[in-house]
Design an enzyme around this catalytic site. Structure first.
Site, PDB file in Angstrom:
ATOM      1  N   LYS A 193       0.962  -1.130   0.231  1.00 18.92           N
ATOM      2  CA  LYS A 193       0.060  -0.084  -0.340  1.00 18.92           C
ATOM      3  C   LYS A 193       1.138   1.253   0.135  1.00 18.92           C
ATOM      4  CE  LYS A 193      -1.615   2.625   2.799  1.00 18.92           C
ATOM      5  NZ  LYS A 193      -1.230   3.734   2.197  1.00 18.92           N
ATOM      6  N   CYS A 301      14.483  10.274   7.213  1.00 17.55           N
ATOM      7  CA  CYS A 301      14.110   9.921   8.351  1.00 17.55           C
ATOM      8  C   CYS A 301      15.449   9.791   9.282  1.00 17.55           C
ATOM      9  CB  CYS A 301      13.607   8.591   8.768  1.00 17.55           C
ATOM     10  SG  CYS A 301      14.670   7.379   8.075  1.00 17.55           S
TER      11      CYS A 301
HETATM   12  P1  NAD Z   1       2.654   8.536   7.901  1.00 19.14           P
HETATM   13  O1  NAD Z   1       2.782   7.851   9.201  1.00 19.14           O
HETATM   14  O2  NAD Z   1       2.001  10.043   7.523  1.00 19.14           O
HETATM   15  O3  NAD Z   1       2.350   7.801   6.232  1.00 19.14           O
HETATM   16  C1  NAD Z   1       2.481   6.389   7.171  1.00 19.14           C
HETATM   17  C2  NAD Z   1       1.763   5.657   5.849  1.00 19.14           C
HETATM   18  O4  NAD Z   1       0.718   5.796   6.805  1.00 19.14           O
HETATM   19  C3  NAD Z   1       0.901   5.869   4.912  1.00 19.14           C
HETATM   20  O5  NAD Z   1       0.465   5.167   3.774  1.00 19.14           O
HETATM   21  C4  NAD Z   1      -0.748   6.533   5.552  1.00 19.14           C
HETATM   22  O6  NAD Z   1      -1.764   6.310   4.303  1.00 19.14           O
HETATM   23  C5  NAD Z   1      -0.290   5.441   6.583  1.00 19.14           C
HETATM   24  N1  NAD Z   1      -1.427   5.949   7.520  1.00 19.14           N
HETATM   25  C6  NAD Z   1      -1.813   6.760   8.369  1.00 19.14           C
HETATM   26  N2  NAD Z   1      -2.222   6.775   8.727  1.00 19.14           N
HETATM   27  C7  NAD Z   1      -2.402   5.740   9.350  1.00 19.14           C
HETATM   28  C8  NAD Z   1      -3.582   5.539  10.393  1.00 19.14           C
HETATM   29  N3  NAD Z   1      -4.034   6.056  11.222  1.00 19.14           N
HETATM   30  N4  NAD Z   1      -3.808   4.010  10.457  1.00 19.14           N
HETATM   31  C9  NAD Z   1      -3.101   3.072   9.239  1.00 19.14           C
HETATM   32  N5  NAD Z   1      -2.237   3.723   8.375  1.00 19.14           N
HETATM   33  C10 NAD Z   1      -2.167   4.844   8.135  1.00 19.14           C
HETATM   34  O7  NAD Z   1       4.065   9.014   7.718  1.00 19.14           O
HETATM   35  P2  NAD Z   1       4.666  10.439   5.660  1.00 19.14           P
HETATM   36  O8  NAD Z   1       4.127  11.162   6.183  1.00 19.14           O
HETATM   37  O9  NAD Z   1       4.088   9.488   5.485  1.00 19.14           O
HETATM   38  O10 NAD Z   1       5.955   9.682   6.313  1.00 19.14           O
HETATM   39  C11 NAD Z   1       7.028  10.263   7.311  1.00 19.14           C
HETATM   40  C12 NAD Z   1       7.406   9.579   8.513  1.00 19.14           C
HETATM   41  O11 NAD Z   1       7.819   8.807   8.188  1.00 19.14           O
HETATM   42  C13 NAD Z   1       8.365  10.699   8.818  1.00 19.14           C
HETATM   43  O12 NAD Z   1       8.127  10.886  10.353  1.00 19.14           O
HETATM   44  C14 NAD Z   1       9.500  10.211   9.319  1.00 19.14           C
HETATM   45  O13 NAD Z   1      10.507   9.808   9.480  1.00 19.14           O
HETATM   46  C15 NAD Z   1       8.826   8.325   8.762  1.00 19.14           C
HETATM   47  N6  NAD Z   1      10.413   7.970   8.257  1.00 19.14           N
HETATM   48  C16 NAD Z   1      10.814   6.610   8.916  1.00 19.14           C
HETATM   49  C17 NAD Z   1      12.396   6.320   8.212  1.00 19.14           C
HETATM   50  C18 NAD Z   1      12.998   5.304   8.833  1.00 19.14           C
HETATM   51  O14 NAD Z   1      13.565   4.140   8.717  1.00 19.14           O
HETATM   52  N7  NAD Z   1      12.567   5.288  10.438  1.00 19.14           N
HETATM   53  C19 NAD Z   1      12.037   6.109   6.945  1.00 19.14           C
HETATM   54  C20 NAD Z   1      11.712   6.750   6.558  1.00 19.14           C
HETATM   55  C21 NAD Z   1      10.446   8.282   6.817  1.00 19.14           C
END
Ligand code: NAD
Length: 501
Positions: A193, A301
Site C-alpha cells: 500500500k 528519516c
Molecule cells: P505517515 O505516518 O503519515 O503515513 C505513512 C503510511 O501510513 C501511509 O501509507 C499512510 O496512508 C498510512 N497511515 C496514515 N495514518 C494511518 C492510520 N491511522 N492507520 C493506518 N495507516 C495509516 O508518514 P509519512 O508522512 O508518509 O512519512 C513521513 C514519516 O516517515 C516521518 O516521520 C519519517 O521520519 C518517517 N520515516 C521513517 C523511516 C525509518 O526508517 N525510521 C524512513 C522513512 C520515513
C-alpha cells in the site's frame, strides 16, 4: 538565497508524463479499478499542478488482494528458492532498464532533486540484488546426533504466507524495497500500500515489473489511506505487516498487530543530532552536513535536525554552516543545477512555518530564514528554503519534535558528555552522527549514543541493503529491522525437526 532558474532554461528536462489519470490497483495479476469514488489529488510539489488521482480503496479491495495473495501462496512457496532468486534477477534487469524514468517520476511527485531520486532507485535495486542471494540467506542449520545418539536435529526456515507493507511518502521508490524483495524471495506473497501522497512511482514500477511474469497474486498493489491499511491490519489471513512512517501511526500499527497476533516491523519518526567536535575538519565535512540537513528538503528519516557545536568550534561552525546553506539553490528537482527541491505539500509548508514561528517565540534566533523563498516560473510550488535557528536549546519544541523540513537548530554544548546526554534525552533514536578526528572520541560516542544508526564523519548513516536499517526508542517498534538478514528472519519461521530413523 539564489532561487531556481526559469522554466524555459531547462525545459528539455521533462517528467515522463503530465497526467497519470486515476490510478488503479494491481490484484491477482490484473489492473483493476478501485471500487470507490473517493480519490485524492496527487500533486507535483514543484508546480502545485495535479498530476493524477489516487483512489482511496475500501476494505473490500484490500480483502480481494489478500485473497489473491493467499490463493497464490502455496504454489509460490513451493517454487524452489533458486527459481525465486531468478525472478529477482529479472526484476533487477527491468528496474535497470527503466532506471531514469522511475527516478524522474519520483522527483515529479515528491519534489526531490533528480540525483537524490537516482540514488533512491539505486538503493532499491541493491535490495533486489541482495534478495537474489536467498538460497543461502534462508538456510537453516543441522546438528548430527543433536538430540541424542542417532537422533539428528535441524532447523529449517519456512515462509509464512501473506505479508504487507504500508509506505511513507518520502522515499516512494526505495523504502518498500527494504521489505518486498525479501518477502517474495523467501516464498511469501505480498501486498503493497503506497503512500497516498506519492503513489505514482509504485504504479509505474508495477507496470514495469509486469514483464517479470511473476505468478498472479504473488505481488499486489492496493492504493489508499488508513481504510485500506486497517483492512490489512485486521485480516486474519495476513501474517505480518511492515510499516515505515510517523511515530504516532507506527505505534498504532504495532499495537494493532499485537492485538491480532501478527508480526510487525514499524520504523518510525526521527529527530537526529549531529555533533561537531572542536577537532572536526569542518570544510571537508560541510557538503556532507548540507546533504544531511537540507537534502531531500529535510524530509528524510536520517536527516540532521539538531547541529550540536561542542566547545569553541561554535563560531566557525556557525559561520561556515550558514554560508554554505545560503548558497544552496532551491528549485524544481528536475533542474540539475538546483540543489534543493520543494517540500511535499502546502500543508507541510504551513507546518514548517509554524515550527519556525514557535522557535522564535521560545527564544531561538532565526539567522537564515527560508520562508518566502521565490522560484521564478514555479510560483505554485511548495517552497521552503534552508532555515537555521541559532541559540536553540534542547528542551525547545523545535529541537524535540520532528519538523520534516529544511530546518536546522544550532545547540551549543560544553563537551562530548553533554552532547551525548542531550542526544540520548531525545525520545527518538533513529540516527546520531559525530564529526571528529579522534578515534577515542568517536568510539565513546558510538558506544554511548542511544540511536540505531551511528555516523562517524557522516551525516546520513544509511545502512546498505545487506545491513539492517536500525532504529531505537520512538523511532522503531519491533525486533527485526528492514533489509538484509534481519528481514529474512522476519519473513520466515523456524521449524525444528528432530529425526530418528
Ligand atoms: P505517515 O505516518 O503519515 O503515513 C505513512 C503510511 O501510513 C501511509 O501509507 C499512510 O496512508 C498510512 N497511515 C496514515 N495514518 C494511518 C492510520 N491511522 N492507520 C493506518 N495507516 C495509516 O508518514 P509519512 O508522512 O508518509 O512519512 C513521513 C514519516 O516517515 C516521518 O516521520 C519519517 O521520519 C518517517 N520515516 C521513517 C523511516 C525509518 O526508517 N525510521 C524512513 C522513512 C520515513
Amino acid at each position: 538565497m539564489r532561487a531556481g532558474v526559469a522554466m524555459g532554461e531547462f525545459n528539455c528536462l521533462k517528467a515522463p508524463k503530465e497526467d497519470y489519470g486515476t490510478l488503479k490497483n494491481y490484484i491477482d495479476g490484473e489492473w483493476v479499478e478501485a471500487t470507490t469514488d473517493r480519490t485524492l489529488d496527487v500533486e507535483n510539489p514543484a508546480t502545485g499542478e495535479i498530476i493524477g488521482k489516487v483512489p482511496l480503496s475500501p476494505a473490500a479491495d484490500m480483502e480481494a488482494a489478500i485473497k489473491a495473495a493467499n490463493d497464490a501462496y502455496w504454489d509460490w512457496r513451493s517454487t524452489p528458492p533458486i527459481v525465486r532468486a531468478r525472478y529477482m534477477f529479472k526484476i533487477k534487469d527491468l528496474l535497470e532498464k527503466n532506471f531514469e524514468e522511475i527516478s524522474r517520476v519520483a522527483t515529479q511527485e515528491h519534489g526531490k532533486h533528480i540525483d537524490e531520486a537516482r540514488g533512491e532507485t539505486r538503493r532499491a535495486i541493491e535490495n533486489v540484488e541482495t534478495a537474489a542471494g536467498i538460497p543461502t540467506m534462508m538456510m537453516g542449520y543441522h546438528l548430527e546426533d543433536g538430540a541424542a545418539k542417532n537422533i539428528d536435529e535441524m532447523v529449517v526456515r519456512q515462509p509464512m504466507g501473506v505479508f504487507g507493507h504500508i509506505a511513507p511518502f518520502n522515499f516512494p521508490g526505495m523504502v518498500p524495497y527494504w521489505f518486498w524483495p525479501y518477502a517474495l524471495a523467501t516464498g511469501n506473497t505480498f501486498i503493497l500500500k503506497p503512500s497516498e501522497q506519492t503513489p505514482i512511482t509504485l504504479q509505474r514500477t508495477f507496470e514495469v515489473l509486469e514483464d517479470a511474469d511473476l505468478p498472479p497474486g504473488v505481488f499486489n498493489l492496493v492504493n489508499g489511506d488508513k481504510t485500506a491499511a486497517d483492512a490489512m491490519l485486521d485480516s486474519p489471513d495476513v501474517q505480518g505487516v511492515t510499516f515505515v512512517g510517523s511515530t504516532p501511526v507506527g505505534k498504532h500499527i504495532y499495537a494493532r498487530c499485537g492485538e491480532t497476533g501478527k508480526r510487525c516491523i514499524a520504523q518510525a519518526g526521527a529527530k537526529n543530532f549531529l555533533t561537531v567536535m572542536p577537532d572536526a575538519e569542518i570544510d571537508r565535512a560541510m557538503p556532507n552536513m548540507m546533504a544531511s540537513f537540507f537534502g531531500n528538503s529535510g524530509q528524510r528519516c536520517l536527516a540532521g535536525a539538531n547541529l550540536v557545536a561542542v566547545g569553541d568550534i561554535y563560531d566557525e561552525l556557525k559561520e561556515k554552516f550558514v554560508a554554505a546553506a545560503s548558497k544552496l539553490k532551491v528549485g524544481p528537482g528536475l533542474d540539475e543545477s538546483c540543489q534543493m527541491g520543494p517540500v511535499i505539500s502546502a500543508k507541510s509548508v504551513e507546518r514548517i512555518h509554524g515550527y519556525i514561528e514557535g522557535a522564535v517565540k521560545q527564544g531561538a534566533r532565526l539567522i537564515l530564514d527560508g520562508r518566502g523563498v521565490e522560484v521564478p516560473g514555479y510560483e505554485g510550488g511548495h517552497w521552503v528554503g534552508p532555515t537555521i535557528l541559532d541559540d536553540s536549546t534542547p528542551e525547545m519544541t523545535h529541537c524535540q519534535e520532528e519538523i520534516f523540513g529544511p530546518v536546522a537548530s544550532i545547540i551549543r554544548v560544553a563537551d562530548l558528555e553533554e552532547a551525548i546526554r542531550i542526544t540520548n534525552a531525545s525520545p527518538f533514536g533513529n540516527s546520531a552522527s559525530i564529526y571528529t578526528q579522534s578515534g577515542r572520541v568517536a568510539r565513546t560516542f558510538q558506544y554511548k549514543c542511544q540511536a540505531g544508526n551511528i555516523g562517524v564523519n557522516l551525516g546520513i548513516p544509511a545502512p546498505m541493503a545487506y545491513f539492517p536499517f536500525a532504529g531505537q526508542k520512538d523511532s522503531f517498534f519491533g525486533n527485526m529491522h528492514g533489509q538484509g538478514s534481519d528481514v529474512v528472519q522476519f519473513f520466515t519461521d523456524s521449524k525444528v525437526l528432530i529425526i530418528r530413523w
